[in-house]
Scaffold this motif. Structure first.
Motif, PDB file in Angstrom:
ATOM      1  N   GLY A   1     -10.771  15.548  41.229  1.00  0.00           N
ATOM      2  CA  GLY A   1      -9.361  15.519  40.855  1.00  0.00           C
ATOM      3  C   GLY A   1      -8.773  14.134  40.964  1.00  0.00           C
ATOM      4  N   ARG A   2      -7.539  14.005  40.539  1.00  0.00           N
ATOM      5  CA  ARG A   2      -6.834  12.728  40.665  1.00  0.00           C
ATOM      6  C   ARG A   2      -6.594  12.430  42.132  1.00  0.00           C
ATOM      7  NH1 ARG A   2      -1.666  13.233  38.759  1.00  0.00           N
ATOM      8  NH2 ARG A   2      -1.873  15.504  38.789  1.00  0.00           N
ATOM      9  N   LEU A   3      -6.729  11.184  42.492  1.00  0.00           N
ATOM     10  CA  LEU A   3      -6.515  10.793  43.890  1.00  0.00           C
ATOM     11  C   LEU A   3      -5.061  10.387  44.056  1.00  0.00           C
ATOM     12  CD1 LEU A   3      -9.861   8.920  44.627  1.00  0.00           C
ATOM     13  CD2 LEU A   3      -9.306  11.363  44.773  1.00  0.00           C
ATOM     14  N   VAL A   4      -4.225  11.418  44.140  1.00  0.00           N
ATOM     15  CA  VAL A   4      -2.774  11.279  44.311  1.00  0.00           C
ATOM     16  C   VAL A   4      -2.354  12.214  45.449  1.00  0.00           C
ATOM     17  CG1 VAL A   4      -2.290  10.616  41.919  1.00  0.00           C
ATOM     18  CG2 VAL A   4      -2.393  13.045  42.527  1.00  0.00           C
ATOM     19  N   PRO A   5      -1.196  11.962  46.064  1.00  0.00           N
ATOM     20  CA  PRO A   5      -0.809  12.736  47.250  1.00  0.00           C
ATOM     21  C   PRO A   5      -0.855  14.247  47.086  1.00  0.00           C
ATOM     22  CG  PRO A   5       0.628  10.839  47.011  1.00  0.00           C
ATOM     23  CD  PRO A   5      -0.238  10.866  45.783  1.00  0.00           C
TER      24      PRO A   5
ATOM     25  N   ASP B   1      -7.275  13.868  51.158  1.00  0.00           N
ATOM     26  CA  ASP B   1      -7.354  13.519  52.579  1.00  0.00           C
ATOM     27  C   ASP B   1      -7.722  14.720  53.445  1.00  0.00           C
ATOM     28  OD1 ASP B   1      -4.611  14.364  51.746  1.00  0.00           O
ATOM     29  OD2 ASP B   1      -4.198  14.241  53.899  1.00  0.00           O
ATOM     30  N   LEU B   2      -7.303  15.914  53.030  1.00  0.00           N
ATOM     31  CA  LEU B   2      -7.636  17.119  53.782  1.00  0.00           C
ATOM     32  C   LEU B   2      -9.128  17.411  53.730  1.00  0.00           C
ATOM     33  CD1 LEU B   2      -4.790  19.682  52.974  1.00  0.00           C
ATOM     34  CD2 LEU B   2      -5.222  18.502  55.130  1.00  0.00           C
TER      35      LEU B   2
ATOM     36  N   PRO C   1      -4.033   6.218  42.633  1.00  0.00           N
ATOM     37  CA  PRO C   1      -3.419   5.242  43.548  1.00  0.00           C
ATOM     38  C   PRO C   1      -3.816   5.413  45.010  1.00  0.00           C
ATOM     39  CG  PRO C   1      -1.796   6.844  42.752  1.00  0.00           C
ATOM     40  CD  PRO C   1      -3.020   7.035  41.930  1.00  0.00           C
ATOM     41  N   ASP C   2      -4.350   6.584  45.383  1.00  0.00           N
ATOM     42  CA  ASP C   2      -4.738   6.811  46.778  1.00  0.00           C
ATOM     43  C   ASP C   2      -6.169   6.361  47.090  1.00  0.00           C
ATOM     44  OD1 ASP C   2      -2.270   7.878  47.180  1.00  0.00           O
ATOM     45  OD2 ASP C   2      -2.944   9.910  47.670  1.00  0.00           O
ATOM     46  N   THR C   3      -6.893   5.872  46.092  1.00  0.00           N
ATOM     47  CA  THR C   3      -8.312   5.562  46.274  1.00  0.00           C
ATOM     48  C   THR C   3      -8.560   4.622  47.448  1.00  0.00           C
ATOM     49  OG1 THR C   3      -8.687   5.843  43.888  1.00  0.00           O
ATOM     50  CG2 THR C   3     -10.399   4.692  45.143  1.00  0.00           C
ATOM     51  N   ARG C   4      -7.841   3.517  47.477  1.00  0.00           N
ATOM     52  CA  ARG C   4      -8.071   2.515  48.529  1.00  0.00           C
ATOM     53  C   ARG C   4      -7.787   3.095  49.916  1.00  0.00           C
ATOM     54  NH1 ARG C   4      -5.468  -3.436  48.072  1.00  0.00           N
ATOM     55  NH2 ARG C   4      -6.976  -3.470  46.350  1.00  0.00           N
ATOM     56  N   ALA C   5      -6.676   3.811  50.050  1.00  0.00           N
ATOM     57  CA  ALA C   5      -6.302   4.387  51.348  1.00  0.00           C
ATOM     58  C   ALA C   5      -7.330   5.426  51.800  1.00  0.00           C
ATOM     59  CB  ALA C   5      -4.924   5.017  51.260  1.00  0.00           C
ATOM     60  N   LEU C   6      -7.854   6.214  50.878  1.00  0.00           N
ATOM     61  CA  LEU C   6      -8.846   7.231  51.223  1.00  0.00           C
ATOM     62  C   LEU C   6     -10.160   6.584  51.670  1.00  0.00           C
ATOM     63  CD1 LEU C   6      -8.172   9.749  48.316  1.00  0.00           C
ATOM     64  CD2 LEU C   6      -7.746  10.166  50.748  1.00  0.00           C
ATOM     65  N   LYS C   7     -10.557   5.521  50.980  1.00  0.00           N
ATOM     66  CA  LYS C   7     -11.785   4.808  51.375  1.00  0.00           C
ATOM     67  C   LYS C   7     -11.620   4.169  52.752  1.00  0.00           C
ATOM     68  CE  LYS C   7     -13.714   3.855  46.797  1.00  0.00           C
ATOM     69  NZ  LYS C   7     -14.090   2.824  45.795  1.00  0.00           N
TER      70      LYS C   7
ATOM     71  N   LYS D   1     -19.023  10.057  49.721  1.00  0.00           N
ATOM     72  CA  LYS D   1     -19.294   9.195  48.581  1.00  0.00           C
ATOM     73  C   LYS D   1     -18.161   9.328  47.567  1.00  0.00           C
ATOM     74  CE  LYS D   1     -23.316   8.140  50.287  1.00  0.00           C
ATOM     75  NZ  LYS D   1     -23.489   6.834  50.959  1.00  0.00           N
ATOM     76  N   PHE D   2     -17.743   8.182  47.022  1.00  0.00           N
ATOM     77  CA  PHE D   2     -16.698   8.166  46.001  1.00  0.00           C
ATOM     78  C   PHE D   2     -17.330   7.870  44.641  1.00  0.00           C
ATOM     79  CE2 PHE D   2     -14.286   7.472  49.828  1.00  0.00           C
ATOM     80  CZ  PHE D   2     -13.047   8.072  49.587  1.00  0.00           C
ATOM     81  N   LEU D   3     -16.947   8.631  43.643  1.00  0.00           N
ATOM     82  CA  LEU D   3     -17.403   8.387  42.271  1.00  0.00           C
ATOM     83  C   LEU D   3     -16.181   8.324  41.361  1.00  0.00           C
ATOM     84  CD1 LEU D   3     -20.455  10.806  41.930  1.00  0.00           C
ATOM     85  CD2 LEU D   3     -20.533   8.322  42.083  1.00  0.00           C
ATOM     86  N   ALA D   4     -16.247   7.439  40.382  1.00  0.00           N
ATOM     87  CA  ALA D   4     -15.115   7.293  39.460  1.00  0.00           C
ATOM     88  C   ALA D   4     -14.956   8.538  38.591  1.00  0.00           C
ATOM     89  CB  ALA D   4     -15.320   6.062  38.577  1.00  0.00           C
TER      90      ALA D   4
END
Length: 268
Positions: free
Chosen positions: A97-101, A106-107, A131-137, A150-153
């Motif tokens: 999904g989109r990495l948005v709040p 994060d959950l 926009p949350d990608t950096r904070a999640l990493k 692992k993060f994938l685009a």
């Protein structure tokens, strides 16, 4: 004059509170909605929310997201051929999904930390951009979980990642009719999702999926452990998912849209 038909994919009251440009969105809706002749809502929950904006229910049709079963059939077949031994080695959890709040990736990370690793290991795959990608990493790094997460685009065809997945998690605070949920169910993946408005239109708890409380990593972790540690439950959920998904086929959806547009054209 020409007809204006508006498609509304999510509960507006929820989404307006989550986005920086919510004021602009709200003003746009106030301008556009009175001009529209007809509305298509992605769920009955979305339709009920629309009625709060003085839109008559007679002007709203509910059409959920659809899936292309012909495109997904190959992935379902591949999953069906995977042996049960694969699922006993490493537990694979996927978030797409989109990495948005509002999507609450994060959950999923917090739930991973709570999982009890006895004779197995867990991997969380997060597929998406936002926009949350950096904070999640950064969160993953701070928790010391870089080897497990692992993060994938974002990809338009994420289904290959579902072939050997134990569970798909959808921990959102709000949804409309999430397509990835329907696609995972068709492929035969057990799904765990939160109790967002309208979820029960798709998921029947403990029958074709598991529903947990929103905003609770502990509840999400318990749901994951329950499904993963109970192969009989996991297989039953997946089997029932595939059996309940036929009504979302895109061919049926196209016919519904054609009927609506035909009626609108006769009015003008």
């Amino acid at each position: 004059g020409s007809n204006i038909c508006v498609f509304v994919g999510g509960v507006l009251t929820d989404t307006l509170s989550y986005y920086p440009n919510s004021l602009v969105r709200g003003q746009l809706c106030k301008w556009l909605y009175p001009k529209a002749n007809y509305f298509i809502a992605s769920s009955h929950a979305v339709a009920r929310d629309l009625s709060r904006y003085d839109i008559k229910m007679s002007k709203i049709s509910v059409i959920p997201s659809s899936i292309n079963s012909e495109e997904l059939a190959l992935y379902a077949q591949k999953r069906g051929k995977i042996s049960s031994e694969r699922f006993s080695k490493q537990r694979k959890i996927v978030f797409i999904g989109r990495l948005v709040p509002i999507k609450r990736a994060d959950l999923a990370i917090d739930a991973l930390v709570l999982l009890k690793e006895k004779n197995t290991s867990y991997q969380l795959l997060i597929i998406g951009d936002g926009p949350d990608t950096r904070a999640l990493k950064e969160k993953v790094r701070a928790l010391g979980k870089k080897q497990q997460v692992k993060f994938l685009a974002k990809t338009t065809k994420p289904w290959s990642y579902l072939i050997d997945t134990d569970v798909l998690v959808l921990p959102s605070d709000s949804e409309g009719s999430p397509k990835i949920l329907l696609e995972a169910m068709y492929i035969g993946v057990s799904v765990i999702t939160t109790d967002w408005p309208g979820v029960t239109e798709i998921i029947k708890h403990n029958k074709n999926g598991v529903i947990v409380l929103r905003d609770s990593s502990r509840q999400l972790a318990r749901g994951i452990e329950r499904v993963i540690n109970n192969p009989g439950l996991r297989d039953r959920l997946a089997e029932n998912s595939q059996a309940s998904i036929g009504k979302y086929d895109i061919k049926k959806t196209i016919k519904i849209y054609e009927g609506i547009f035909k009626r609108l054209s006769l009015r003008s």
